[in-house]
Design a protein around this motif. Structure first.
Motif, short mmCIF file in Angstrom:
data_model
loop_
_atom_site.label_atom_id
_atom_site.label_comp_id
_atom_site.label_asym_id
_atom_site.label_seq_id
_atom_site.Cartn_x
_atom_site.Cartn_y
_atom_site.Cartn_z
N UNK A 1 0.67 -1.13 -0.08
CA UNK A 1 0.03 -0.03 -0.11
C UNK A 1 0.85 1.32 -0.05
N UNK A 2 1.97 1.19 0.63
CA UNK A 2 3.00 2.49 0.63
C UNK A 2 3.64 2.53 -0.84
N UNK A 3 3.81 1.49 -1.42
CA UNK A 3 4.20 1.58 -2.85
C UNK A 3 3.24 2.17 -3.69
N UNK A 4 1.94 1.69 -3.49
CA UNK A 4 0.95 2.09 -4.19
C UNK A 4 0.60 3.53 -4.19
N UNK A 5 0.96 4.06 -2.88
CA UNK A 5 0.80 5.67 -2.59
C UNK A 5 1.78 6.40 -3.31
N UNK A 6 3.03 5.77 -3.31
CA UNK A 6 4.08 6.78 -4.04
C UNK A 6 3.78 6.63 -5.68
N UNK A 7 3.50 5.28 -6.14
CA UNK A 7 2.96 5.44 -7.67
C UNK A 7 1.87 6.50 -7.78
N UNK A 8 0.93 6.64 -7.26
CA UNK A 8 -0.16 7.22 -7.20
C UNK A 8 0.43 8.86 -7.17
N UNK A 9 0.95 9.05 -6.25
CA UNK A 9 1.74 10.36 -6.22
C UNK A 9 2.39 10.99 -7.46
N UNK A 10 3.34 10.05 -7.69
CA UNK A 10 4.26 10.15 -9.10
C UNK A 10 3.31 10.37 -10.28
N UNK B 1 -12.33 16.13 -22.27
CA UNK B 1 -12.28 15.59 -21.04
C UNK B 1 -11.14 16.33 -19.94
N UNK B 2 -10.54 17.37 -20.51
CA UNK B 2 -9.55 18.32 -19.85
C UNK B 2 -8.15 17.78 -19.91
N UNK B 3 -7.41 18.62 -19.61
CA UNK B 3 -5.77 18.47 -20.04
C UNK B 3 -5.17 17.10 -19.38
N UNK B 4 -5.26 17.09 -17.87
CA UNK B 4 -5.10 15.95 -17.30
C UNK B 4 -5.52 14.57 -18.03
N UNK C 1 0.03 11.30 -10.73
CA UNK C 1 -0.52 12.43 -10.53
C UNK C 1 0.45 13.65 -10.72
N UNK C 2 1.49 13.70 -10.21
CA UNK C 2 2.48 14.77 -10.49
C UNK C 2 2.88 14.93 -11.95
N UNK C 3 3.01 13.80 -12.59
CA UNK C 3 3.62 13.49 -14.13
C UNK C 3 2.25 14.09 -14.97
N UNK D 1 2.01 17.49 -17.21
CA UNK D 1 1.74 17.27 -18.73
C UNK D 1 0.49 18.42 -19.09
N UNK D 2 -0.33 18.73 -18.09
CA UNK D 2 -1.36 19.23 -18.30
C UNK D 2 -1.16 20.87 -18.45
#
Length: 578
Positions: free
Chosen positions: A10-19, A137-140, A21-23, A27-28
């Motif tokens: 779950x901690x690794x999932x959180x890091x991937x999610x954050x990465x 659907x927007x930029x993101x 979202x930031x990417x 990009x947007x």
């Protein structure tokens, strides 16, 4: 009582999610950043296997050989495989492949040069989808749409094959972009760039694969008309000028091939190929209605794992204009494909871009409902099972067929399987961005590993390079090109020469009996067939022996490179060390 700390998964999932979202946020911020993100993912997905994969039978080999013959002959009108006309598809893809090969060595160009148009088309399709989806659907979500298309299993597979389908997908995305801008633009008329892109894509699609994209466009317009109860604003796309542009792209070659073939091209391509697929399952490719729906879980993987949770949300949003366009693009033509008896997995590829826009919009929607436990488990299983099977294939196929294992597979298979299981964990926790990020690692690792290392290691399943190499030392002493008796795969023609003879038993027997300079690949199962045509068997010398698996027939075969016993072969035998 204090809450238990989250598990490492779950901690690794959180890091991937954050990465991720930031990417997507970066990009947007600008069209350039969006395109760069999509291009980076697309190149990571497409490049593995492009040069490593041997030419595949039978469709790819026929395409590349026909394009090679265009380079050799300079005839850009007629399409031929050896001496036989190849009039099933229009000329567009052959021009692209011949042009690419001409820049990479001409008739001696390697197979990757013929695959380059497909690879560039897949790259362009992903970037174009990011641009097309922006007003919907927007930029993101638009950036995410392009990423999903670039890494969809079917799309990246077609990007590595020298056929029509990746180019057709790019044309479909460009046409979809025109309709999206038509609906989203508030002005009465669209910029000329959008108009030219739309109609140019329609015309190019017709030159590549006939009426597929024009039919999708017409069905989409009809669907939008039914949904809104008024005709869509097609005048914004300047149809008067646009139809002339599309016709100018297609008609010159159609007139030329009509004259060259005396009308037989249309009888073959329309009367036999197109209408034959509609009337009955052609070339043993029959499938029941619903087959594409059954295959979507694999061909759209890993993003098919998002479907169980996204479909109810899409149904709830069905009255929104952007959802109407997506549904009108996908549903009518999908129904047509399910009704047509002839079915191949890539037929639905032009519909996947719109489907992936909807999945991207769902993943980033703030009002996304929490799926129930059955839905989450379904998504988790779809995320994990194909990934683990691909990891198993990456390791197991080279071991089973070749008795060896490419060392990168030892690294990539566990990484890809682990990422698939992590995506399943994220699906169970209803964390779509974490699921997408983990699935992206899984598909890039596993699909790239299979294309770059797994399949190229299967020399037994791709015998044409071995056959060509075994025949090469004897070619200088032969009186003509290689003759094959039994093995008839077009990849061997591409890897040797256009004049390679795919002989009948009678032709093969006559060649060995009458010409001491005959160089032949003779499959063991064909020996009795040749013996029927000999009054007294000629003296033959076996120069090399091969065993291989013919995946088109599903059989293991043994064959030999043979020549008649004659002094002319002495010099080649000495050079070959035998």
């Amino acid at each position: 009582m204090a809450d238990r700390p989250p598990s490492p998964a779950r901690r690794l999932c959180g890091r991937l999610e954050t990465w991720l979202a930031a990417a997507l946020d970066r990009a947007a911020a600008s069209p350039l950043r969006r395109s760069l993100l999509i291009a980076a993912v697309a190149l990571a997905a497409i490049l593995p296997g492009l040069a490593a994969m041997p030419v595949t039978d039978r469709d790819e080999a026929r395409f590349v050989q026909a394009s090679k013959q265009m380079v050799e002959s300079g005839d850009l009108i007629d399409i031929r495989f050896q001496d036989a006309p190849r009039w099933k598809k229009p000329v567009g893809i052959y021009w692209m492949q011949a042009g690419s090969a001409a820049l990479a060595g001409g008739s001696a160009a390697p197979v990757w040069a013929y695959r380059l148009p497909s690879a560039l088309a897949a790259l362009a399709a992903a970037i174009l989808l990011g641009w097309a989806a922006r007003p919907l659907v927007g930029a993101r979500a638009a950036a995410l749409s392009g990423v999903l298309l670039a890494s969809c299993l079917l799309a990246l597979g077609e990007a590595n094959i020298a056929k029509t389908d990746a180019v057709l997908m790019a044309c479909s995305v460009a046409a979809f972009a025109g309709l999206a801008r038509m609906l989203a633009a508030p002005e009465a008329r669209l910029p000329w760039g959008v108009v030219l892109l739309f109609w140019g894509a329609v015309g190019l699609a017709g030159l590549v694969k006939g009426p597929i994209v024009p039919l999708i466009v017409l069905l989409t317009l009809a669907g939008l008309w039914l949904w809104a109860r008024r005709p869509p604003p097609l005048l914004r796309l300047r149809p008067g000028v646009g139809v002339l542009l599309a016709a100018a792209i297609v008609l010159p070659w159609l007139v030329a091939i009509w004259q060259v073939s005396e009308g037989r091209f249309f009888a073959e391509s329309v009367g036999k190929d197109l209408l034959g697929k509609v009337a009955e399952g052609q070339e043993k490719h029959w499938g029941p209605p619903g087959l594409f729906l059954a295959l979507v879980w694999l061909t759209l993987w890993p993003w098919s794992a998002l479907l169980p949770a996204a479909v109810p949300w899409a149904w709830a949003k069905r009255r929104l204009p952007f959802m109407a366009l997506l549904a009108a693009w996908v549903v009518p033509f999908w129904i047509v494909l399910e009704a047509v008896p002839t079915k191949l997995p890539h037929y639905v590829l032009p519909l996947y871009p719109a489907l992936l826009v909807g999945l991207a919009a769902w993943a980033l929607a703030e009002d996304r409902p929490v799926p129930g436990p059955r839905t989450r488990w379904a998504g988790a299983l779809i995320a994990a099972v194909p990934g683990c099977l691909l990891a198993l294939a990456l390791v197991g196929l080279p071991l089973a067929l070749e008795g060896r294992l490419p060392w990168p597979a030892l690294l990539l298979a566990p990484l890809g399987a682990g990422a698939s299981l992590l995506a399943a964990r994220a699906a169970l926790d209803d964390r779509p961005l974490a699921q997408i990020a983990a699935s992206l690692v899984a598909v890039l690792t596993l699909a790239g590993g299979v294309l770059q290392f797994g399949l190229p290691a299967l020399e037994t399943a791709f015998p044409s390079p071995r056959i060509a190499a075994a025949a090469a030392p004897w070619r200088a002493c032969a009186s003509g090109p290689l003759v094959t008796a039994g093995y008839r795969e077009p990849s061997l023609v591409f890897l040797t020469e256009t004049g390679t003879r795919l002989a009948t038993p009678e032709e093969a027997a006559r060649a060995l009996a009458s010409d001491p300079g005959t160089l032949m690949l003779l499959e063991d199962r064909w020996k009795p067939l040749l013996e029927r045509h000999w009054e007294s068997p000629p003296a033959l010398v076996e120069r090399a022996r091969l065993s291989y698996f013919n995946y088109n027939r599903g059989d293991m075969e043994t064959a030999a490179i043979v020549t008649p016993e004659d002094p002319r072969w002495t010099a080649c035998a000495a050079a070959a060390g035998g």
